[in-house]
Design a protein around this motif. Structure first.
Motif, PDB file in Angstrom:
ATOM      1  N   VAL A  49      97.695  30.230 131.141  1.00 43.94           N
ATOM      2  CA  VAL A  49      97.253  28.837 131.099  1.00 43.94           C
ATOM      3  C   VAL A  49      95.788  28.820 131.482  1.00 43.94           C
ATOM      4  O   VAL A  49      95.422  29.234 132.588  1.00 43.94           O
ATOM      5  CB  VAL A  49      98.072  27.962 132.071  1.00 43.94           C
ATOM      6  N   SER A  50      94.938  28.367 130.576  1.00 47.21           N
ATOM      7  CA  SER A  50      93.505  28.416 130.845  1.00 47.21           C
ATOM      8  C   SER A  50      92.797  27.251 130.166  1.00 47.21           C
ATOM      9  O   SER A  50      93.435  26.369 129.576  1.00 47.21           O
ATOM     10  CB  SER A  50      92.920  29.759 130.405  1.00 47.21           C
ATOM     11  N   THR A  51      91.487  27.253 130.242  1.00 44.37           N
ATOM     12  CA  THR A  51      90.707  26.158 129.684  1.00 44.37           C
ATOM     13  C   THR A  51      90.482  26.370 128.188  1.00 44.37           C
ATOM     14  O   THR A  51      90.680  27.461 127.653  1.00 44.37           O
ATOM     15  CB  THR A  51      89.341  26.057 130.385  1.00 44.37           C
ATOM     16  N   ALA A  52      90.047  25.328 127.543  1.00 34.70           N
ATOM     17  CA  ALA A  52      89.809  25.400 126.102  1.00 34.70           C
ATOM     18  C   ALA A  52      88.733  26.420 125.758  1.00 34.70           C
ATOM     19  O   ALA A  52      88.874  27.206 124.809  1.00 34.70           O
ATOM     20  CB  ALA A  52      89.426  24.013 125.571  1.00 34.70           C
ATOM     21  N   SER A  53      87.655  26.436 126.527  1.00 35.62           N
ATOM     22  CA  SER A  53      86.573  27.380 126.248  1.00 35.62           C
ATOM     23  C   SER A  53      87.021  28.815 126.453  1.00 35.62           C
ATOM     24  O   SER A  53      86.637  29.717 125.696  1.00 35.62           O
ATOM     25  CB  SER A  53      85.365  27.089 127.149  1.00 35.62           C
ATOM     26  N   GLU A  54      87.847  29.047 127.475  1.00 36.88           N
ATOM     27  CA  GLU A  54      88.342  30.399 127.727  1.00 36.88           C
ATOM     28  C   GLU A  54      89.223  30.882 126.577  1.00 36.88           C
ATOM     29  O   GLU A  54      89.153  32.038 126.167  1.00 36.88           O
ATOM     30  CB  GLU A  54      89.110  30.439 129.046  1.00 36.88           C
TER      31      GLU A  54
END
Length: 300
Positions: free
Chosen positions: A288-293
């Motif tokens: 689960v991570s950010t959109a940019s990642e």
């Protein structure tokens, strides 16, 4: 039968923004870091005017009853004052990061909230000017570009330069992708046409589109479709488990879902949110991570 004749009819898409890709006929993607499922959580921070113009339509969360609709206005305000902090606490407890699309006019209004979001390591995305600044085909290209320029200027005033964009109401005109690329945005959360990131090409450059699934949106399931909190929890966790089970055939995949502060931030729904986050944090192979990642991870 001349109406059946269409010179532009062809196999695949009816546009050239991205190539036709049939999932059953493509090679699986195996990410280098071993991630089997990339999940991203979208928490929109939205400003709803008490007297929306309603052009070309009212945002799904806009005021409902005749002016002044204080009941719905204060409910939305509750989400920004109270509900979102419950969501932040639940994310913090599981060590998960989310992407927070922000209406630009809110940056002056909820500064402590923005500071908390950033301090917790979440990503800030641009979410247009406000919920009353809808992007649609009836806007002139100049007017739509002015919306994007105004959005960027308000973020820059606060020292922020987001590269991720989600349109108000997730609505676009035919010009939106190209205008976003022109003004430096690289990742888009409006579309949901695949289970992988899709590179969208425009005359001004490329955008990475991440599949942000409306069918898993808390507003859609809990408010519009009136499902129970337990059903909502089961649907999101089942989506994650199902996509993981498809890994051998399809490889790594991506899915996103939305937490609306004035919906899932209510006290009687937090148990379901905690259950969702605990499952996602505990599933082997899920990141689960950010959109940019996610965009960066898939572009390697």
């Amino acid at each position: 039968m001349s109406y059946l004749e269409y010179p532009k009819r062809a196999y695949g898409n009816d546009h050239d923004l991205y190539p036709w890709s049939y999932s059953a006929q493509r090679e699986p993607v195996r990410l280098d870091d071993g991630t089997r499922l990339d999940a991203f959580i979208v928490v929109p921070l939205e400003f709803f005017p008490l007297n929306p113009s309603g052009k070309p339509f009212k945002h799904p969360g806009a005021m409902v009853t005749p002016y002044p609709d204080l009941r719905h206005y204060t409910t939305r305000d509750y989400g920004l004052r109270v509900g979102v902090f419950r969501i932040l606490k639940a994310l913090r407890a599981e060590g998960l990061k989310a992407v927070f699309p922000v209406n630009a006019v809110l940056l002056d209004r909820v500064k402590p909230l923005i500071e908390t979001v950033l301090a917790d390591g979440h990503e800030i995305a641009a979410h247009g000017v406000s919920t009353d600044h809808i992007h649609y085909a009836g806007l002139s290209e100049a007017d739509e570009e002015a919306y994007i320029v105004e959005t960027k200027a308000l973020f820059e005033k606060h020292g922020l330069s987001p590269k991720v964009w989600m349109s108000p109401a997730r609505n676009e005109s035919y010009n939106t992708p190209e205008l976003l690329a022109k003004h430096g945005f690289t990742t888009l959360l409006d579309w949901e046409m695949d289970q992988r990131p899709v590179e969208m090409k425009t005359a001004a450059g490329s955008l990475t589109c991440l599949p942000n699934h409306f069918e898993l949106n808390d507003f859609n399931l809990l408010i519009t479709k009136r499902q129970s909190e337990d059903e909502w929890e089961a649907e999101i966790t089942e989506a994650a488990r199902y996509l993981l089970a498809e890994y051998d055939r399809f490889g790594s995949q991506v899915f996103g879902f939305t937490l609306t502060p004035y919906v899932s931030g209510l006290p009687f729904r937090i148990h379901a949110l905690k259950g969702i986050l605990k499952v996602l944090a505990g599933l082997e192979g899920v990141r689960v991570s950010t959109a940019s990642e996610i965009s960066a991870n898939w572009s390697k």
